[in-house]
Design a protein around this motif. Structure first.
Motif, PDB file in Angstrom:
ATOM      1  N   ALA A  91       0.882  -1.359  -0.069  1.00 40.60           N
ATOM      2  CA  ALA A  91      -0.076   0.236   0.049  1.00 40.60           C
ATOM      3  C   ALA A  91       0.820   1.444   0.113  1.00 40.60           C
ATOM      4  O   ALA A  91       0.243   2.444  -0.152  1.00 40.60           O
TER       5      ALA A  91
ATOM      6  N   PRO B 115      10.065   3.341  -2.533  1.00 40.41           N
ATOM      7  CA  PRO B 115      10.667   3.048  -3.842  1.00 40.41           C
ATOM      8  C   PRO B 115      10.840   1.550  -4.369  1.00 40.41           C
ATOM      9  O   PRO B 115      11.352   1.207  -5.400  1.00 40.41           O
ATOM     10  N   GLY B 116      10.091   0.695  -3.451  1.00 40.92           N
ATOM     11  CA  GLY B 116       9.826  -0.566  -4.017  1.00 40.92           C
ATOM     12  C   GLY B 116      10.631  -1.927  -3.605  1.00 40.92           C
ATOM     13  O   GLY B 116      10.841  -2.865  -4.021  1.00 40.92           O
ATOM     14  N   GLY B 117      11.508  -1.312  -2.624  1.00 43.85           N
ATOM     15  CA  GLY B 117      12.449  -2.237  -2.021  1.00 43.85           C
ATOM     16  C   GLY B 117      11.760  -3.780  -1.344  1.00 43.85           C
ATOM     17  O   GLY B 117      12.039  -4.814  -1.946  1.00 43.85           O
ATOM     18  N   LYS B 118      10.564  -3.375  -0.679  1.00 35.85           N
ATOM     19  CA  LYS B 118       9.937  -4.569  -0.314  1.00 35.85           C
ATOM     20  C   LYS B 118       9.019  -5.314  -1.164  1.00 35.85           C
ATOM     21  O   LYS B 118       8.703  -6.329  -1.176  1.00 35.85           O
TER      22      LYS B 118
ATOM     23  N   ASP C 215       1.102   3.867  -4.593  1.00 41.17           N
ATOM     24  CA  ASP C 215       1.964   4.991  -3.680  1.00 41.17           C
ATOM     25  C   ASP C 215       1.010   6.072  -3.956  1.00 41.17           C
ATOM     26  O   ASP C 215       0.894   6.288  -5.080  1.00 41.17           O
ATOM     27  N   GLN C 216       1.086   7.255  -2.981  1.00 43.44           N
ATOM     28  CA  GLN C 216       0.405   8.467  -3.603  1.00 43.44           C
ATOM     29  C   GLN C 216       1.322   9.232  -4.237  1.00 43.44           C
ATOM     30  O   GLN C 216       0.855  10.120  -4.948  1.00 43.44           O
ATOM     31  N   ASP C 217       2.695   9.177  -4.253  1.00 40.69           N
ATOM     32  CA  ASP C 217       3.597  10.014  -4.912  1.00 40.69           C
ATOM     33  C   ASP C 217       3.879   9.211  -6.353  1.00 40.69           C
ATOM     34  O   ASP C 217       4.679   8.348  -6.391  1.00 40.69           O
TER      35      ASP C 217
ATOM     36  N   ARG D  72       7.866   9.100  -6.940  1.00 37.67           N
ATOM     37  CA  ARG D  72       8.483   7.883  -6.159  1.00 37.67           C
ATOM     38  C   ARG D  72       7.792   6.671  -6.897  1.00 37.67           C
ATOM     39  O   ARG D  72       8.447   5.775  -6.777  1.00 37.67           O
TER      40      ARG D  72
ATOM     41  N   ASP E 147      -4.234   7.217  -2.903  1.00 40.51           N
ATOM     42  CA  ASP E 147      -4.202   7.383  -1.455  1.00 40.51           C
ATOM     43  C   ASP E 147      -4.765   6.101  -0.791  1.00 40.51           C
ATOM     44  O   ASP E 147      -5.876   5.627  -0.875  1.00 40.51           O
ATOM     45  N   ALA E 148      -3.959   5.376  -0.180  1.00 40.61           N
ATOM     46  CA  ALA E 148      -4.123   4.011   0.516  1.00 40.61           C
ATOM     47  C   ALA E 148      -5.133   4.249   1.430  1.00 40.61           C
ATOM     48  O   ALA E 148      -5.989   3.503   1.973  1.00 40.61           O
ATOM     49  N   GLY E 149      -5.403   5.695   1.606  1.00 41.07           N
ATOM     50  CA  GLY E 149      -6.710   5.792   2.791  1.00 41.07           C
ATOM     51  C   GLY E 149      -7.828   6.022   2.178  1.00 41.07           C
ATOM     52  O   GLY E 149      -9.085   5.964   2.911  1.00 41.07           O
TER      53      GLY E 149
ATOM     54  N   ASP F 279       3.516  -0.607   4.754  1.00 44.64           N
ATOM     55  CA  ASP F 279       4.899   0.154   5.395  1.00 44.64           C
ATOM     56  C   ASP F 279       4.766   1.551   5.400  1.00 44.64           C
ATOM     57  O   ASP F 279       4.716   2.376   4.473  1.00 44.64           O
TER      58      ASP F 279
ATOM     59  N   ARG G  58      -5.290   6.126  10.170  1.00 48.48           N
ATOM     60  CA  ARG G  58      -6.144   6.251   9.085  1.00 48.48           C
ATOM     61  C   ARG G  58      -5.797   5.176   7.864  1.00 48.48           C
ATOM     62  O   ARG G  58      -7.065   4.519   7.432  1.00 48.48           O
TER      63      ARG G  58
HETATM   64  C1  LIG Z   1       8.482   4.154   4.271  1.00 47.34           C
HETATM   65  S1  LIG Z   1       8.035   4.561   2.729  1.00 47.34           S
HETATM   66  C2  LIG Z   1       7.873   3.028   1.744  1.00 47.34           C
HETATM   67  C3  LIG Z   1       9.077   2.343   1.700  1.00 47.34           C
HETATM   68  C4  LIG Z   1       8.877   1.020   0.590  1.00 47.34           C
HETATM   69  N1  LIG Z   1       7.914   0.133   1.266  1.00 47.34           N
HETATM   70  C5  LIG Z   1      10.274   0.215   0.422  1.00 47.34           C
HETATM   71  O1  LIG Z   1      10.356  -0.930   1.011  1.00 47.34           O
HETATM   72  O2  LIG Z   1      10.950   0.625  -0.488  1.00 47.34           O
HETATM   73  C6  LIG Z   1       6.402   5.228   2.863  1.00 47.34           C
HETATM   74  C7  LIG Z   1       5.819   5.741   1.330  1.00 47.34           C
HETATM   75  O3  LIG Z   1       4.505   5.858   1.636  1.00 47.34           O
HETATM   76  C8  LIG Z   1       3.924   6.762   0.781  1.00 47.34           C
HETATM   77  N2  LIG Z   1       2.877   7.300   1.336  1.00 47.34           N
HETATM   78  C9  LIG Z   1       2.397   8.199   2.273  1.00 47.34           C
HETATM   79  N3  LIG Z   1       1.200   8.407   2.496  1.00 47.34           N
HETATM   80  C10 LIG Z   1       0.420   7.650   1.587  1.00 47.34           C
HETATM   81  C11 LIG Z   1      -0.696   7.288   1.249  1.00 47.34           C
HETATM   82  N4  LIG Z   1      -1.954   7.948   1.815  1.00 47.34           N
HETATM   83  N5  LIG Z   1      -1.235   6.397   0.297  1.00 47.34           N
HETATM   84  C12 LIG Z   1      -0.248   5.769  -0.299  1.00 47.34           C
HETATM   85  N6  LIG Z   1       1.021   6.053  -0.163  1.00 47.34           N
HETATM   86  C13 LIG Z   1       1.544   6.776   0.821  1.00 47.34           C
HETATM   87  C14 LIG Z   1       5.193   7.665   0.437  1.00 47.34           C
HETATM   88  O4  LIG Z   1       5.112   8.312  -0.658  1.00 47.34           O
HETATM   89  C15 LIG Z   1       6.325   6.726   0.583  1.00 47.34           C
HETATM   90  O5  LIG Z   1       6.686   6.398  -0.352  1.00 47.34           O
END
Ligand SMILES: C[S@@+](CC[C@H](N)C(=O)[O-])C[C@H]1O[C@@H](n2cnc3c(N)ncnc32)[C@H](O)[C@@H]1O
Length: 428
Positions: A249, A253-256, A272-274, A277, A298-300, A317, A350
């Motif tokens: 969700a 940058p996609g590591g996991k 991802d909302q960005d 990214r 937006d995951a929310g 994450d 949320r």
């Molecule tokens: C901790 S990082 C994720 C790292 C990623 N899982 C990895 O292992 O590479 C958090 C991510 O959440 C995204 N984010 C923040 N709020 C969000 C939302 N409401 N909906 C979706 N993505 C969101 C940010 O843009 C950011 O890329």
């Protein structure tokens, strides 16, 4: 290293510090704007070591500087305040000859057309060389100064970890190792510099010495990625099985995302909302030869992107303070405010609440953060469990960390890994 080259590296480090501490930019962003102008890789390495180092020790260096100055600097001379910190850092921590640290700092003040500051820097640094033990003794008795933390963060760490906070704050100031993740799908044996496996972490290898990824052909070949071992546990906890549908969700940058796909043939939606990214998720997957559906959203607010097909497993994450990864991002100490924590908590709650209904009965949701603060971890899961009678928190069996209420907390530096929190919730 020629004198001019090393002045350039120091000038670039000072620009980074001004960008982070003066203008609130991230260290990664600041380095990305100054490093390309440094042609010699040794200069780039030196600039990075200076910028990371001064940010790690910033509060302590500032206290040393103020101890050595007769009167404080004016706020418009913040560049000189940081320039002196740069000089002090070289004398205190780095393997730089003392005379070079002093003369290069003085030269940098001249370059900034502040002759008065050149004289001042010279006097301050020379006095530090003469009186180091006394000056250090005067500032090092307060842990927030000695370990360079803002008061609010130290207080939280002390409250949350009464027995562990000393080890934790010391670990936050160390240099993190460079850890790789072997692509479980790659058949080629990666050609790598000397590296050690990590017992309990199936795909992790720690390099004896960090190198640029450009010097690791296996990276471009998609055989390895760079990822801390604690972050690699997300794939273990999620434990995705072939054929399942998975939502990552907060994927960028996609590591996991990539690790989960390397482990099993699953149907993956990486959200991802960005958008920018999310592009890095796409390029990572391409480099590794993996496939996922990517989606900006937006995951929310699932109604805007969800097709109403429930998921077998969800990884959240969540965006967090990053207090577990301060050793890799020392700028976090100075960019985060205490008021951010309550706002981050609202966001975490949320997202968790909004994603739970998207899970199949029997499905699992993994909540993860790279934070070591209770407020972003157990407090979030406690509140969620109190409101959701259809959730069971599963017992985790990780090779590192400790059980805390519903999840498992890894503290920065334990077994050499980053600070992380994991909880795994199953829907009844
Ligand atoms: C901790 S990082 C994720 C790292 C990623 N899982 C990895 O292992 O590479 C958090 C991510 O959440 C995204 N984010 C923040 N709020 C969000 C939302 N409401 N909906 C979706 N993505 C969101 C940010 O843009 C950011 O890329």
């Amino acid at each position: 290293m020629s004198a001019k080259r090393s002045t350039n590296a120091r000038a670039a480090a000072l620009e980074c510090l001004l960008a982070v501490l003066g203008r609130g930019q991230s260290l990664d962003g600041a380095l990305a704007s100054v490093l390309p102008a440094l042609e010699d890789p040794r200069d780039r390495g030196f600039c990075q070591a200076l910028a990371y180092g001064v940010l790690r020790e910033h509060r302590r260096l500032g206290a040393l500087r103020d101890q050595l100055l007769r009167s404080p600097l004016r706020s418009r001379d913040y560049d000189i305040a940081l320039l002196i910190e740069l000089g002090l850092y070289q004398l205190l921590v780095m393997d730089v000859p003392g005379h070079a640290a002093v003369s290069q700092t003085v030269a940098l003040a001249h370059e900034r057309n502040k002759a008065w500051a050149a004289k001042l820097a010279n006097a301050v640094l020379r006095r530090f060389q003469r009186e180091m033990p006394t000056v250090l003794a005067a500032v090092d008795d307060q842990p927030a100064v000695r370990y360079s933390l803002p008061d609010w963060l130290l207080k939280r760490l002390q409250t949350d970890w009464p027995a562990q906070w000393m080890d934790l704050i010391a670990a936050q100031n160390t240099r993190a190792p460079m850890t790789l993740r072997r692509n479980a799908r790659a058949t080629a044996v990666p050609e790598l510099p000397p590296a050690q496996p990590m017992p309990g972490f199936a795909d992790a290898l720690v390099l004896d010495q960090a190198v640029g990824v450009d010097n690791l052909p296996a990276f471009a070949q998609g055989v390895i990625s760079v990822q801390d071992a604690a972050a690699q546990l997300a794939a273990d906890v999620l434990d995705a099985q072939a054929g399942e549908s998975i939502l990552d969700a907060c994927a960028a940058p996609g590591g996991k995302t990539a690790h989960i796909l390397e482990r099993a043939e699953v149907k993956m939606l990486a959200l991802d909302q960005d958008a920018q990214r999310l592009d890095s998720v796409k390029s990572n997957l391409e480099r590794l030869g993996l496939k996922a559906q990517t989606q900006v959203g937006d995951a929310g607010e699932p109604t805007s992107w969800w097709d109403e097909q429930p998921f077998d497993r969800i990884l959240l994450d969540a965006p967090c303070s990053g207090s577990g990864v301060i050793r890799r991002h020392p700028d976090i100490k100075w960019l985060r405010r205490e008021s951010d924590i309550a706002e981050l908590q609202r966001g975490q709650q949320r997202l968790l609440k909004a994603l739970w209904p998207l899970l199949k009965p029997g499905g699992r949701l993994v909540y993860a953060t790279c934070s070591v603060l209770h407020a972003e971890n157990e407090a979030i899961i406690d509140a969620f469990m109190a409101e959701h009678t259809d959730a069971t928190a599963l017992e985790l069996d990780l090779p590192v960390g400790q059980s805390v209420g519903y999840g498992q907390q890894i503290l920065t530096g334990e077994s050499g890994v980053d600070g992380f929190y994991y909880a795994c919730l199953q829907k009844r």
